[in-house]
Motif scaffolding. Sequence first.
Motif, PDB file in Angstrom:
ATOM      1  N   ASP A 139      -9.116  -3.963  -2.980  1.00  0.00           N
ATOM      2  CA  ASP A 139      -7.696  -3.753  -3.289  1.00  0.00           C
ATOM      3  C   ASP A 139      -7.326  -2.276  -3.211  1.00  0.00           C
ATOM      4  O   ASP A 139      -6.250  -1.923  -2.705  1.00  0.00           O
ATOM      5  N   ALA A 140      -8.202  -1.400  -3.702  1.00  0.00           N
ATOM      6  CA  ALA A 140      -7.935   0.040  -3.663  1.00  0.00           C
ATOM      7  C   ALA A 140      -7.840   0.521  -2.221  1.00  0.00           C
ATOM      8  O   ALA A 140      -6.948   1.318  -1.872  1.00  0.00           O
ATOM      9  N   THR A 141      -8.724   0.041  -1.367  1.00  0.00           N
ATOM     10  CA  THR A 141      -8.712   0.416   0.049  1.00  0.00           C
ATOM     11  C   THR A 141      -7.436  -0.084   0.713  1.00  0.00           C
ATOM     12  O   THR A 141      -6.765   0.659   1.434  1.00  0.00           O
ATOM     13  N   TRP A 142      -7.087  -1.341   0.457  1.00  0.00           N
ATOM     14  CA  TRP A 142      -5.866  -1.908   1.039  1.00  0.00           C
ATOM     15  C   TRP A 142      -4.638  -1.119   0.574  1.00  0.00           C
ATOM     16  O   TRP A 142      -3.760  -0.779   1.379  1.00  0.00           O
ATOM     17  N   LEU A 143      -4.569  -0.815  -0.729  1.00  0.00           N
ATOM     18  CA  LEU A 143      -3.425  -0.092  -1.283  1.00  0.00           C
ATOM     19  C   LEU A 143      -3.307   1.286  -0.650  1.00  0.00           C
ATOM     20  O   LEU A 143      -2.204   1.715  -0.278  1.00  0.00           O
ATOM     21  N   ASP A 144      -4.423   1.986  -0.509  1.00  0.00           N
ATOM     22  CA  ASP A 144      -4.410   3.306   0.104  1.00  0.00           C
ATOM     23  C   ASP A 144      -3.861   3.226   1.530  1.00  0.00           C
ATOM     24  O   ASP A 144      -2.996   4.016   1.921  1.00  0.00           O
ATOM     25  N   GLN A 145      -4.330   2.269   2.303  1.00  0.00           N
ATOM     26  CA  GLN A 145      -3.857   2.107   3.684  1.00  0.00           C
ATOM     27  C   GLN A 145      -2.380   1.718   3.717  1.00  0.00           C
ATOM     28  O   GLN A 145      -1.619   2.197   4.551  1.00  0.00           O
ATOM     29  N   HIS A 146      -1.978   0.854   2.791  1.00  0.00           N
ATOM     30  CA  HIS A 146      -0.581   0.416   2.723  1.00  0.00           C
ATOM     31  C   HIS A 146       0.339   1.600   2.414  1.00  0.00           C
ATOM     32  O   HIS A 146       1.380   1.776   3.065  1.00  0.00           O
ATOM     33  N   LEU A 147      -0.043   2.419   1.437  1.00  0.00           N
ATOM     34  CA  LEU A 147       0.783   3.573   1.077  1.00  0.00           C
ATOM     35  C   LEU A 147       0.842   4.580   2.221  1.00  0.00           C
ATOM     36  O   LEU A 147       1.886   5.182   2.471  1.00  0.00           O
ATOM     37  N   ARG A 148      -0.256   4.764   2.928  1.00  0.00           N
ATOM     38  CA  ARG A 148      -0.260   5.672   4.089  1.00  0.00           C
ATOM     39  C   ARG A 148       0.708   5.173   5.167  1.00  0.00           C
ATOM     40  O   ARG A 148       1.447   5.952   5.765  1.00  0.00           O
ATOM     41  N   SER A 149       0.696   3.861   5.415  1.00  0.00           N
ATOM     42  CA  SER A 149       1.592   3.323   6.453  1.00  0.00           C
ATOM     43  C   SER A 149       3.052   3.474   6.052  1.00  0.00           C
ATOM     44  O   SER A 149       3.903   3.723   6.903  1.00  0.00           O
ATOM     45  N   ILE A 150       3.334   3.361   4.783  1.00  0.00           N
ATOM     46  CA  ILE A 150       4.724   3.553   4.305  1.00  0.00           C
ATOM     47  C   ILE A 150       5.134   4.995   4.473  1.00  0.00           C
ATOM     48  O   ILE A 150       6.243   5.284   4.928  1.00  0.00           O
TER      49      ILE A 150
END
Length: 154
Positions: A139-150
């Motif tokens: 989840d932490a990895t996904w969240l980090d990638q999601h925030l970067r894409s935003i």
Amino acid sequence: VATQRLVTAIEILSPVNKRSGHEAFEHYQRKRRALLRSETHLIEIDLLRAGQRWQMLTPLPNAPYFVFLSRVETRARVEIWPLRIQEPIARIPVPLHEPDPDVPLDLGLAIRTIYDAAAYDLRIDYDQPPPKPELALEDATWLDQHLRSIRMGK
């Protein structure tokens, strides 16, 4: 409407509702017990990873957040919706009195609407790590990638 009776209570848990020993925890416990002894359905929305969750007969699924529904007609059984960070939030049923059917609550839309209205995107520092407890690595990895894409989309 004619009886002015509460049909379904929807509770969004706050940190103090889940902090054993806190005065607000005890107050919510009393309120919760009263609702569960009444003719009112109870929906509890737990969007907090920290704090004490209610004891269940079976272990909860692996998820950071939950929605619990206790219907009057089946009080001993609780319907559970695990909410996972990487998945859209499901619509949940809001029970009415028989014979009226449940009405759907688009919880994801409600959260997005509140988020936008309160301008949380301007108030939250997303460069800081999420509050404790730690997220699962996936989840932490996904969240980090999601925030970067935003951030890249702005």
